[in-house]
Design a protein around this motif. Structure first.
Motif, PDB file in Angstrom:
ATOM      1  N   ASP A  65      14.335   1.726  -0.724  1.00 42.27           N
ATOM      2  CA  ASP A  65      13.382   1.848  -1.835  1.00 42.27           C
ATOM      3  C   ASP A  65      12.242   0.856  -1.675  1.00 42.27           C
ATOM      4  N   PHE A  66      12.574  -0.369  -1.290  1.00 41.88           N
ATOM      5  CA  PHE A  66      11.559  -1.405  -1.119  1.00 41.88           C
ATOM      6  C   PHE A  66      10.608  -1.070   0.023  1.00 41.88           C
ATOM      7  N   LEU A  67      11.141  -0.688   1.175  1.00 41.44           N
ATOM      8  CA  LEU A  67      10.294  -0.443   2.344  1.00 41.44           C
ATOM      9  C   LEU A  67       9.395   0.775   2.166  1.00 41.44           C
ATOM     10  N   VAL A  68       9.880   1.787   1.502  1.00 46.25           N
ATOM     11  CA  VAL A  68       9.041   2.955   1.242  1.00 46.25           C
ATOM     12  C   VAL A  68       7.820   2.551   0.414  1.00 46.25           C
ATOM     13  N   GLU A  69       8.022   1.642  -0.523  1.00 42.97           N
ATOM     14  CA  GLU A  69       6.911   1.167  -1.354  1.00 42.97           C
ATOM     15  C   GLU A  69       5.899   0.369  -0.547  1.00 42.97           C
ATOM     16  N   MET A  70       6.311  -0.201   0.577  1.00 37.00           N
ATOM     17  CA  MET A  70       5.423  -1.040   1.380  1.00 37.00           C
ATOM     18  C   MET A  70       4.428  -0.222   2.201  1.00 37.00           C
ATOM     19  N   GLN A  71       4.666   1.063   2.434  1.00 37.48           N
ATOM     20  CA  GLN A  71       3.688   1.873   3.167  1.00 37.48           C
ATOM     21  C   GLN A  71       2.525   2.200   2.246  1.00 37.48           C
ATOM     22  N   ASN A  72       1.304   1.888   2.695  1.00 42.79           N
ATOM     23  CA  ASN A  72       0.136   2.130   1.839  1.00 42.79           C
ATOM     24  C   ASN A  72      -0.707   3.288   2.381  1.00 42.79           C
ATOM     25  N   ASP A  73      -1.879   3.472   1.796  1.00 36.56           N
ATOM     26  CA  ASP A  73      -2.722   4.614   2.177  1.00 36.56           C
ATOM     27  C   ASP A  73      -3.238   4.521   3.610  1.00 36.56           C
ATOM     28  N   GLU A  74      -3.231   3.316   4.190  1.00 39.27           N
ATOM     29  CA  GLU A  74      -3.628   3.180   5.597  1.00 39.27           C
ATOM     30  C   GLU A  74      -2.602   3.822   6.525  1.00 39.27           C
ATOM     31  N   GLY A  75      -1.369   3.903   6.059  1.00 41.38           N
ATOM     32  CA  GLY A  75      -0.283   4.440   6.879  1.00 41.38           C
ATOM     33  C   GLY A  75       0.662   3.380   7.383  1.00 41.38           C
ATOM     34  N   GLY A  76       0.197   2.134   7.437  1.00 39.89           N
ATOM     35  CA  GLY A  76       1.039   1.030   7.869  1.00 39.89           C
ATOM     36  C   GLY A  76       1.802   0.434   6.699  1.00 39.89           C
ATOM     37  N   LEU A  77       2.580  -0.596   6.986  1.00 38.37           N
ATOM     38  CA  LEU A  77       3.358  -1.270   5.958  1.00 38.37           C
ATOM     39  C   LEU A  77       2.746  -2.632   5.653  1.00 38.37           C
ATOM     40  N   ARG A  78       2.848  -3.019   4.379  1.00 41.73           N
ATOM     41  CA  ARG A  78       2.335  -4.307   3.909  1.00 41.73           C
ATOM     42  C   ARG A  78       3.422  -5.372   4.012  1.00 41.73           C
ATOM     43  N   ALA A  79       2.987  -6.649   3.926  1.00 37.11           N
ATOM     44  CA  ALA A  79       3.947  -7.751   3.985  1.00 37.11           C
ATOM     45  C   ALA A  79       4.724  -7.893   2.683  1.00 37.11           C
ATOM     46  N   ASN A  80       4.070  -7.646   1.549  1.00 33.52           N
ATOM     47  CA  ASN A  80       4.742  -7.671   0.248  1.00 33.52           C
ATOM     48  C   ASN A  80       3.872  -6.963  -0.785  1.00 33.52           C
ATOM     49  N   THR A  81       4.337  -6.894  -2.007  1.00 30.53           N
ATOM     50  CA  THR A  81       3.640  -6.114  -3.041  1.00 30.53           C
ATOM     51  C   THR A  81       2.325  -6.741  -3.478  1.00 30.53           C
ATOM     52  N   ARG A  82       2.107  -8.015  -3.199  1.00 27.58           N
ATOM     53  CA  ARG A  82       0.863  -8.667  -3.605  1.00 27.58           C
ATOM     54  C   ARG A  82      -0.249  -8.483  -2.582  1.00 27.58           C
ATOM     55  N   ILE A  83       0.085  -8.035  -1.381  1.00 28.20           N
ATOM     56  CA  ILE A  83      -0.912  -7.890  -0.319  1.00 28.20           C
ATOM     57  C   ILE A  83      -1.268  -6.413  -0.176  1.00 28.20           C
ATOM     58  N   PRO A  84      -2.542  -6.054  -0.384  1.00 30.85           N
ATOM     59  CA  PRO A  84      -2.911  -4.633  -0.359  1.00 30.85           C
ATOM     60  C   PRO A  84      -3.072  -4.045   1.041  1.00 30.85           C
ATOM     61  N   ILE A  85      -3.303  -4.886   2.045  1.00 27.24           N
ATOM     62  CA  ILE A  85      -3.646  -4.415   3.384  1.00 27.24           C
ATOM     63  C   ILE A  85      -2.414  -4.408   4.279  1.00 27.24           C
ATOM     64  N   ALA A  86      -2.246  -3.333   5.032  1.00 29.37           N
ATOM     65  CA  ALA A  86      -1.145  -3.241   5.993  1.00 29.37           C
ATOM     66  C   ALA A  86      -1.433  -4.114   7.208  1.00 29.37           C
ATOM     67  N   ASP A  87      -0.411  -4.446   7.954  1.00 30.78           N
ATOM     68  CA  ASP A  87      -0.578  -5.163   9.217  1.00 30.78           C
ATOM     69  C   ASP A  87       0.458  -4.654  10.201  1.00 30.78           C
ATOM     70  N   VAL A  88       0.192  -4.847  11.495  1.00 32.44           N
ATOM     71  CA  VAL A  88       1.057  -4.258  12.517  1.00 32.44           C
ATOM     72  C   VAL A  88       2.393  -4.989  12.642  1.00 32.44           C
ATOM     73  N   LEU A  89       2.435  -6.298  12.292  1.00 37.06           N
ATOM     74  CA  LEU A  89       3.704  -7.020  12.285  1.00 37.06           C
ATOM     75  C   LEU A  89       4.652  -6.417  11.252  1.00 37.06           C
TER      76      LEU A  89
END
Length: 314
Positions: free
Chosen positions: A220-244
């Motif tokens: 449930d948590f990880l699914v929420e981390m994927q944003n509109d960019e397609g990547g995953l974010r570091a946490n809920t406070r960070i809007p931008i995905a990163d490759v790490l």
């Protein structure tokens, strides 16, 4: 039985083998160009260090290009670090780099090491253990870290040393779980993060501490981390995905046999958007320069997304 890191290398190498030859060659050349005169690898500035050298070796290993003069020069560099006093991160970087060189190129940098060096390393690592069963980041640290507990566990696996009181370690890791799903890095953290979640799940898999409830909350948590960019974010406070975070999140989903819980096609588009035509990967949309660390995460992400569905580690 293969260690977690050795299993991961095999999985990623299998996925990388599915990529086009020109893609593999482009990134291989990028990495070879990043090797320093001393045989190590550096970050974006400064000299070679164990951390970035580990990423350079890991990347070349999964590309099938860790051999010959490149491997020997890297071994020479690692041997200069054998007598140093290293952090947990650097311990792991040194030991894993050495394992890669032994497996891929038949070079044993510990051949001349004193007998019992594994026990000495284990004792040093255990000095970081705290009363809650976890491990701190350094000798002065009072708080146990989810990430560093995972790193110590990986180190002990690689040097074939026993894990003392594994149930206490499991208890610590479970105490780091957030009520909303996912895991915190330290107990004082206010929210879970993608990367500490990956570390916690990796450690719990090794320790046979996973439950269906933990898996469900993690998904449930990880699914929420994927944003509109397609990547995953570091946490809920960070809007931008990163490759790490994209790599560690997808690795966790793969370990839980649930990569399809996110949108893999969107993740692939995101990772490809960070790939440079001259080789290497950027860290995120804000980045402008490729380095060996993010290149490993980019290659690793492509490998996970291209690994055959019938691939089995055990």
């Amino acid at each position: 039985m293969l260690s977690y890191h050795e299993q991961l290398t095999l999985r990623l190498a299998t996925g990388i083998g599915e990529l086009d030859e020109d893609v593999r060659q482009r990134h291989t050349q990028f990495l070879l160009n990043k090797q320093q005169p001393d045989g190590g690898f550096a970050g974006r500035e400064g000299e070679s260090d164990l951390y970035y050298t580990s990423f350079g070796l890991r990347s070349l290993a999964i590309l099938g290009e860790l051999h010959g003069d490149t491997a020997q020069r890297s071994a020479d560099y690692l041997q200069t670090k054998l007598l140093g006093h290293e952090s947990v991160v650097d311990f792991l970087s040194l030991i894993y780099g050495a394992k890669l060189l032994e497996t891929a190129a038949g070079i044993d940098i510990f051949a001349q090491a004193s007998p019992g060096w594994q026990q000495t390393v284990a004792e040093t690592l255990h000095s970081l253990r705290r009363d809650d069963g976890g491990y701190a980041k350094g000798p002065e640290g009072m708080a146990s870290s989810t990430y560093h507990t995972f790193l110590v566990l990986l180190c002990l696996q690689l040097i074939e040393q026993p894990i003392p009181d594994p149930q206490s370690m499991v208890k610590f890791l479970l105490s780091q779980e957030s009520e909303e799903g996912g895991f915190r890095e330290i107990r004082a953290s206010k929210r879970a993060g993608t990367n500490p979640t990956a570390a916690a799940i990796g450690a719990l898999r090794i320790l046979n501490g996973l439950t269906e409830e933990i898996i469900e909350g993690t998904l449930d948590f990880l699914v929420e981390m994927q944003n509109d960019e397609g990547g995953l974010r570091a946490n809920t406070r960070i809007p931008i995905a990163d490759v790490l975070s994209t790599f560690t999140g997808m690795l966790t989903l793969t370990d839980l046999k649930a990569l399809d819980e996110i949108a893999p096609d969107a993740a692939l588009r995101y990772v490809r958007s960070l790939e440079l035509p001259t080789g290497g990967f950027l860290g995120a949309a804000w980045d402008e320069v490729a380095d060996v660390e993010y290149t490993f995460y980019g290659l690793g992400s492509l490998a996970l997304l291209h690994t055959p569905s019938d691939f089995q580690l055990e």
